[in-house]
Design an enzyme around this catalytic site. Structure first.
Site, short mmCIF file in Angstrom:
data_model
loop_
_atom_site.label_atom_id
_atom_site.label_comp_id
_atom_site.label_asym_id
_atom_site.label_seq_id
_atom_site.Cartn_x
_atom_site.Cartn_y
_atom_site.Cartn_z
N HIS A 119 18.31 -2.52 6.23
CA HIS A 119 17.08 -2.15 5.52
C HIS A 119 17.31 -2.29 4.02
O HIS A 119 18.23 -1.68 3.47
CB HIS A 119 16.66 -0.71 5.85
CG HIS A 119 15.95 -0.60 7.16
ND1 HIS A 119 14.97 0.35 7.40
CD2 HIS A 119 16.04 -1.33 8.29
CE1 HIS A 119 14.51 0.19 8.63
NE2 HIS A 119 15.14 -0.81 9.20
N TYR A 127 9.13 8.26 4.06
CA TYR A 127 9.27 9.69 3.81
C TYR A 127 7.95 10.17 3.22
O TYR A 127 7.52 9.68 2.18
CB TYR A 127 10.40 9.96 2.80
CG TYR A 127 11.79 9.70 3.35
CD1 TYR A 127 12.32 8.41 3.37
CD2 TYR A 127 12.57 10.75 3.82
CE1 TYR A 127 13.60 8.18 3.86
CE2 TYR A 127 13.86 10.52 4.30
CZ TYR A 127 14.36 9.24 4.33
OH TYR A 127 15.62 9.01 4.82
N PRO A 149 18.73 16.99 6.51
CA PRO A 149 18.75 15.56 6.85
C PRO A 149 17.91 14.66 5.93
O PRO A 149 17.94 13.44 6.09
CB PRO A 149 18.22 15.54 8.28
CG PRO A 149 17.48 16.81 8.47
CD PRO A 149 18.10 17.82 7.56
N LYS A 156 22.41 11.92 4.87
CA LYS A 156 23.79 11.92 4.38
C LYS A 156 24.83 12.52 5.33
O LYS A 156 26.02 12.31 5.14
CB LYS A 156 23.86 12.68 3.04
CG LYS A 156 23.21 11.95 1.90
CD LYS A 156 24.08 10.81 1.40
CE LYS A 156 23.32 9.74 0.68
NZ LYS A 156 23.00 8.56 1.45
N TYR A 210 20.86 7.08 -2.21
CA TYR A 210 20.45 6.81 -0.84
C TYR A 210 21.37 5.79 -0.17
O TYR A 210 21.75 5.95 1.00
CB TYR A 210 18.99 6.31 -0.81
CG TYR A 210 18.39 6.38 0.58
CD1 TYR A 210 17.81 7.56 1.05
CD2 TYR A 210 18.43 5.29 1.43
CE1 TYR A 210 17.28 7.64 2.33
CE2 TYR A 210 17.90 5.34 2.71
CZ TYR A 210 17.33 6.52 3.15
OH TYR A 210 16.82 6.60 4.43
P1 RFL Z 1 29.23 16.87 15.43
O1 RFL Z 1 28.46 15.64 15.65
O2 RFL Z 1 28.53 18.17 15.47
O3 RFL Z 1 30.43 16.87 16.46
C1 RFL Z 1 31.27 17.99 16.65
C2 RFL Z 1 31.85 17.95 18.06
O4 RFL Z 1 32.71 19.06 18.24
C3 RFL Z 1 32.44 19.66 19.50
N1 RFL Z 1 32.88 21.06 19.47
C4 RFL Z 1 34.04 21.49 19.97
N2 RFL Z 1 35.03 20.84 20.61
C5 RFL Z 1 36.09 21.59 21.02
N3 RFL Z 1 36.19 22.93 20.83
C6 RFL Z 1 35.22 23.62 20.22
N4 RFL Z 1 35.31 24.93 20.04
C7 RFL Z 1 34.08 22.89 19.75
N5 RFL Z 1 32.95 23.25 19.09
C8 RFL Z 1 32.24 22.13 18.93
C9 RFL Z 1 30.96 19.48 19.69
O5 RFL Z 1 30.58 19.57 21.06
C10 RFL Z 1 30.76 18.09 19.11
O6 RFL Z 1 30.90 17.08 20.08
O7 RFL Z 1 30.00 16.83 14.01
P2 RFL Z 1 30.62 15.56 13.23
O8 RFL Z 1 31.45 14.71 14.16
O9 RFL Z 1 31.23 16.11 12.01
O10 RFL Z 1 29.37 14.65 12.83
C11 RFL Z 1 28.40 15.09 11.93
C12 RFL Z 1 27.03 14.48 12.27
O11 RFL Z 1 26.76 14.71 13.64
C13 RFL Z 1 25.89 15.06 11.41
O12 RFL Z 1 26.32 15.22 10.07
C14 RFL Z 1 24.65 14.14 11.39
O13 RFL Z 1 24.09 14.04 12.67
C15 RFL Z 1 23.59 14.68 10.42
N6 RFL Z 1 22.33 13.92 10.45
C16 RFL Z 1 22.22 12.73 9.77
N7 RFL Z 1 23.27 12.20 9.11
C17 RFL Z 1 23.18 10.97 8.49
O14 RFL Z 1 24.16 10.52 7.88
N8 RFL Z 1 22.01 10.22 8.55
C18 RFL Z 1 20.91 10.68 9.20
O15 RFL Z 1 19.93 9.94 9.27
C19 RFL Z 1 20.97 11.98 9.82
N9 RFL Z 1 19.92 12.48 10.49
C20 RFL Z 1 21.23 14.44 11.16
C21 RFL Z 1 20.02 13.68 11.15
C22 RFL Z 1 21.31 15.63 11.86
C23 RFL Z 1 20.21 16.11 12.55
N10 RFL Z 1 20.36 17.33 13.27
C24 RFL Z 1 19.89 17.54 14.57
C25 RFL Z 1 21.21 18.36 12.73
C26 RFL Z 1 18.91 14.13 11.83
C27 RFL Z 1 18.99 15.37 12.51
C28 RFL Z 1 17.73 15.84 13.18
C1 PHB Z 2 16.69 9.50 11.71
O1 PHB Z 2 16.34 8.34 12.00
O2 PHB Z 2 16.99 10.32 12.57
C2 PHB Z 2 16.72 9.89 10.29
C3 PHB Z 2 16.54 8.93 9.31
C4 PHB Z 2 16.54 9.31 7.97
C5 PHB Z 2 16.74 10.63 7.63
C6 PHB Z 2 16.96 11.58 8.61
C7 PHB Z 2 16.95 11.21 9.95
O3 PHB Z 2 16.72 10.98 6.33
#
Ligand code: RFL
Ligand code: PHB
Length: 389
Positions: A72, A200, A292, A296, A383
């Site tokens: 993108h 957005y 989110p 990041k 970004y």
């Molecule tokens: P995770 O993905 O939470 O993985 C942690 C893992 O540890 C396990 N765990 C354990 N394992 C053993 N013993 C325990 N006691 C444990 N406790 C937990 C869990 O089951 C899990 O498998 O952390 P990690 O690897 O640091 O990754 C981080 C990312 O997942 C997170 O920062 C992103 O998803 C955030 N995020 C976004 N980030 C972006 O860079 N771009 C995006 O577009 C973006 N969109 C988002 C997002 C997060 C969202 N939510 C739901 C919070 C959109 C949403 C809606």
């Molecule tokens: C997503 O596609 O889940 C998404 C994209 C951009 C954001 C947050 C989430 O800033």
């Protein structure tokens, strides 16, 4: 059982670290409390910075990302019923790639399995011990049998609710937190995206985001109250609310369909300092959370992994001081991404206590932003991702 690095958590941080370490000849075991299918069922991030893509390449897991990821060159901001494009490529020379966290995780799991690297899924009662010494160890229960793993280091990649940060004595850690008074209701659906770039949306009814996973799979979000329940939102109610927040011509182009996932995520800014406690390191969401809005979270998790990989390679190559830089390098980048995510969240959402002055300031900032190349460049360079230094 013994290894060099015990990795707690098989999310993107844990799996990426494991893959990079293995390719550098550093032995590691990943211990995850859930099943692989459960981990893959969590729908999260969608936007990857080039620094993240580079690390996935170095981990040898970027083939499908290059084949299926969607580059993108811009994003749109929408307010006052008008859409405004931010030309990421033109302003910074860089682009982002839309490729879901689920797919990144699947590619890393497949590579780990193909390389025969040890991974324990469905580990109960995971505990970490002795990280104030050079002989830390991890314990867990699997199928009723207790296991112990000795390691040189423990990487806490276990997310915000994990056991690693919680095991640090309270006096040794400082927590900085801001909780926002709203959440995001997200829907995933197999319908073509309403626009080829992300939109957005700032609207008086609340923020909305039009995102995507592919040309045939869309991800949409609307700002919701913290006390709302997913079960209260039928698909029809979601699509109707999203349409209300889009300009008429965009709403008219929206293709709707049955949701394949629907969830509510609260919004939070959070940083734990430092990120190193003796032989334990916090990585990714275990150490910090961003709302989110700036996309990041996953990207910061990847850069933490990059810094820790560099530190551990240095350590095992006879330069132990390299590891001392992990927390300061990672935190310098984390705080900048915290600032950007907080700023973009403040700019785009409705805050219950904003008042008329707050609304006018938000609108003035949006007007200024889209009329100023300097301001748009500042947004764009954050970004697409600040450099890893
Ligand atoms: P995770 O993905 O939470 O993985 C942690 C893992 O540890 C396990 N765990 C354990 N394992 C053993 N013993 C325990 N006691 C444990 N406790 C937990 C869990 O089951 C899990 O498998 O952390 P990690 O690897 O640091 O990754 C981080 C990312 O997942 C997170 O920062 C992103 O998803 C955030 N995020 C976004 N980030 C972006 O860079 N771009 C995006 O577009 C973006 N969109 C988002 C997002 C997060 C969202 N939510 C739901 C919070 C959109 C949403 C809606
Ligand atoms: C997503 O596609 O889940 C998404 C994209 C951009 C954001 C947050 C989430 O800033």
């Amino acid at each position: 059982m013994k290894t060099q690095v015990a990795i707690i958590g098989a999310g993107p941080s844990g799996l990426l670290l494991g893959q990079l370490l293995a390719r550098s000849g550093i032995a590691n075991v990943v211990i995850e409390q859930r099943s692989a299918d459960y981990v893959l069922g969590r729908i999260r991030a969608g936007v990857l910075e080039q620094t993240t893509v580079d690390l996935l390449e170095q981990a040898g897991v970027a083939a499908r990302l290059h084949a299926e990821g969607l580059p993108h060159d811009g994003v749109e901001l929408c307010f006052g019923g008008q859409r405004h494009r931010i030309d990421l490529l033109g302003l910074t020379g860089k682009r982002v790639v839309v490729y879901g966290q689920t797919e990144v995780t699947r590619d890393l799991m497949d590579a780990r399995q193909a390389a025969g690297l040890p991974t324990v899924y469905e580990a109960d009662e995971v505990t970490v011990h002795g990280f104030d010494s050079a002989t830390p160890h991890v314990g867990w229960l699997k199928d009723g049998v207790r296991h112990t793993l000795q390691a040189d280091f423990i990487a806490g990649c276990d997310g915000f609710h994990g056991v690693c940060r919680a095991s640090v004595p309270p006096g040794a850690i400082t927590l900085h937190e801001k909780v926002y008074p709203f959440g995001w209701l997200g829907v995933l659906a197999d319908v073509p995206p309403v626009s080829h770039e992300l939109i957005y949306v700032h609207h008086e009814r609340g923020f909305a985001l039009c995102s995507q996973r592919s040309k045939v799979r869309s991800r949409y979000y609307v700002q919701c109250a913290l006390d709302e329940q997913v079960a209260q939102w039928s698909d029809d109610a979601f699509w109707a609310e999203l349409k209300r927040r889009l300009p008429d011509d965009t709403a008219a182009q929206l293709v709707t369909g049955p949701s394949i996932e629907k969830s509510i995520a609260p919004l939070r800014s959070f940083v734990a300092e430092p990120l190193r406690f003796g032989t334990l390191f916090l990585v990714g969401d275990a150490g910090h959370i961003v709302p989110p809005t700036g996309a990041k979270g996953l990207n910061l998790a990847a850069s933490d992994v990059g810094y820790l990989w560099q530190g551990l390679r240095g350590h095992y190559a006879g330069h132990p001081a390299e590891l001392d830089h992990y927390a300061s390098r990672a935190l310098a980048r984390i705080w900048k991404a915290e600032r950007f995510s907080w700023w973009m969240t403040s700019l785009m959402h409705q805050f219950p206590d904003a008042g008329s002055f707050g609304h006018k300031m938000q609108r003035a900032e949006l007007d200024y932003l889209v009329g100023s190349t300097a301001a748009m460049t500042a947004l764009a360079e954050n970004y697409v991702g600040l450099p890893m230094v």
